[in-house]
Design a protein around this motif. Structure first.
Motif, short mmCIF file in Angstrom:
data_model
loop_
_atom_site.label_atom_id
_atom_site.label_comp_id
_atom_site.label_asym_id
_atom_site.label_seq_id
_atom_site.Cartn_x
_atom_site.Cartn_y
_atom_site.Cartn_z
N ARG A 1 -52.03 -19.31 12.92
CA ARG A 1 -50.85 -18.52 12.53
C ARG A 1 -49.77 -19.45 12.02
O ARG A 1 -49.52 -20.51 12.61
CB ARG A 1 -50.32 -17.71 13.72
N ARG B 1 -45.75 -19.24 10.76
CA ARG B 1 -44.52 -18.45 10.57
C ARG B 1 -43.53 -19.38 9.89
O ARG B 1 -43.33 -20.52 10.33
CB ARG B 1 -43.97 -17.95 11.91
N PRO C 1 -55.46 -18.19 8.28
CA PRO C 1 -54.37 -17.92 9.22
C PRO C 1 -53.63 -16.62 8.92
O PRO C 1 -53.64 -16.12 7.80
CB PRO C 1 -53.44 -19.12 9.02
N VAL C 2 -52.99 -16.10 9.94
CA VAL C 2 -51.97 -15.07 9.75
C VAL C 2 -50.73 -15.78 9.21
O VAL C 2 -50.31 -16.80 9.77
CB VAL C 2 -51.65 -14.36 11.07
N TRP D 1 -46.77 -15.32 8.14
CA TRP D 1 -45.60 -14.46 8.31
C TRP D 1 -44.39 -15.21 7.77
O TRP D 1 -43.99 -16.23 8.31
CB TRP D 1 -45.40 -14.12 9.78
N ASN E 1 -53.38 -10.14 6.40
CA ASN E 1 -52.95 -11.33 7.13
C ASN E 1 -51.61 -11.87 6.64
O ASN E 1 -51.16 -12.93 7.09
CB ASN E 1 -53.99 -12.44 7.02
N ARG F 1 -49.30 -22.35 14.84
CA ARG F 1 -50.08 -22.17 16.07
C ARG F 1 -51.55 -22.34 15.75
O ARG F 1 -52.00 -21.97 14.67
CB ARG F 1 -49.82 -20.80 16.68
N ASP G 1 -48.05 -25.58 19.88
CA ASP G 1 -47.43 -25.18 18.62
C ASP G 1 -46.67 -26.37 18.06
O ASP G 1 -46.16 -27.21 18.81
CB ASP G 1 -46.46 -24.02 18.83
#
Length: 288
Positions: A115, A117, A170-171, A173, A206, A230, A238
């Motif tokens: 992930r 962000r 990955p996600v 965001w 995603n 992450r 992280d």
């Protein structure tokens, strides 16, 4: 971990391995100086190894495991197998001619993340840029650099974007400040295409995009852009990435990560919803 211009571009596996070695050393109350002496090195070398900033020699790791009391053959093999994998060069090494040393670390972490962000103030995030927008960004910041190198830097950015299309990718965001979307990078036509591209990307399950609107006023992230990564392995902490003009910070101390995570949560809470994001992107596109 706070790093400026890490030496050889650590991958997530290197950081994981270094973190494991640090935990083993501390559990045995061995100092860095003592560990360094054992492997014919220095306290500084142990520090760099534990931060994932250098490659690992199998002999050194084997000696350290013995010093730290790891005698079980299965446990030793698990760590030593990780050494071989962590030292393998990533695809980005073929871009070494245009990839700053301090940014190699980020590309490796990005590739391994489950992930990502990110908060961006000045530009659309690199993983979401069109080729034309990326070229405009690279050109604007590349005074005195030839066309061939500019093209290589753009190719690198497009290659990084492939992770978002992988089945196990990955996600992602992103919270983008409205200022970045209104800055006419490359001109009106390039910006319209970029904004439409963001709308298209939001169809991917995603990818989430929010906009921090001008209308909100001051907010908790006025210090600038940052990313939080992450990883699939729960043993890997992280990592917060903060890019500077000619270097970068990589932070994994719990208090640092918690602080940036709190800021990110606040940003997400006050930024546009996905539907509002699409509406605002269309409005800005029409204005261009």
């Amino acid at each position: 971990m706070t790093q400026n211009q890490p030496g050889s571009g650590p991958t997530a596996l290197r950081i994981l391995l270094g973190s494991q070695l640090r935990k083993l050393r501390e559990a045995k109350n061995v100092t860095r100086e003592e560990a360094g002496h054992l492997i014919r090195g220095s306290e500084s070398k142990i520090s760099r190894m534990e931060l994932g900033r250098v490659g690992f020699k199998e002999r050194d790791v084997a000696d350290l495991l013995t010093l730290y009391g790891v005698v079980d053959q299965q446990a030793r093999s698990a760590v030593l197998d990780l050494v071989a994998t962590a030292n393998e060069p990533g695809w980005w090494h073929r871009f070494n001619d245009v990839l700053p040393t301090w940014f190699q670390a980020y590309v490796g972490l990005e590739e391994a993340a489950a992930r990502i962000r990110t908060y961006e103030v000045q530009f659309v995030p690199g993983l979401l840029q069109t080729k034309e927008y990326a070229r405009a960004v690279v050109t604007a910041g590349a005074a005195g650099i030839g066309a061939e190198e500019i093209a290589r830097r753009v190719d690198l950015r497009l290659e990084r974007q492939r992770i978002l299309d992988k089945p196990d990718g990955p996600v992602f965001w992103a919270v983008i400040d409205e200022a970045a979307l209104r800055r006419p990078i490359g001109g009106a036509e390039v910006m319209r295409a970029q904004l439409e591209h963001l709308i298209d990307l939001m169809r991917q399950p995603n990818i989430t995009i929010q906009i921090m609107p001008f209308s909100f006023g001051g907010h908790s992230a006025e210090g600038g852009a940052f990313s939080i990564l992450r990883f699939p392995d729960p043993d890997l902490p992280d990592v917060v990435y903060v890019e500077q003009l000619a270097s970068a910070l990589y932070l994994d101390k719990r208090e640092d990560v918690d602080r940036y995570t709190e800021v990110m949560e606040r940003l997400c809470a006050v930024s546009t919803t996905p539907d509002e994001t699409i509406e605002l992107l269309r409005t800005i596109s029409e204005e261009f």
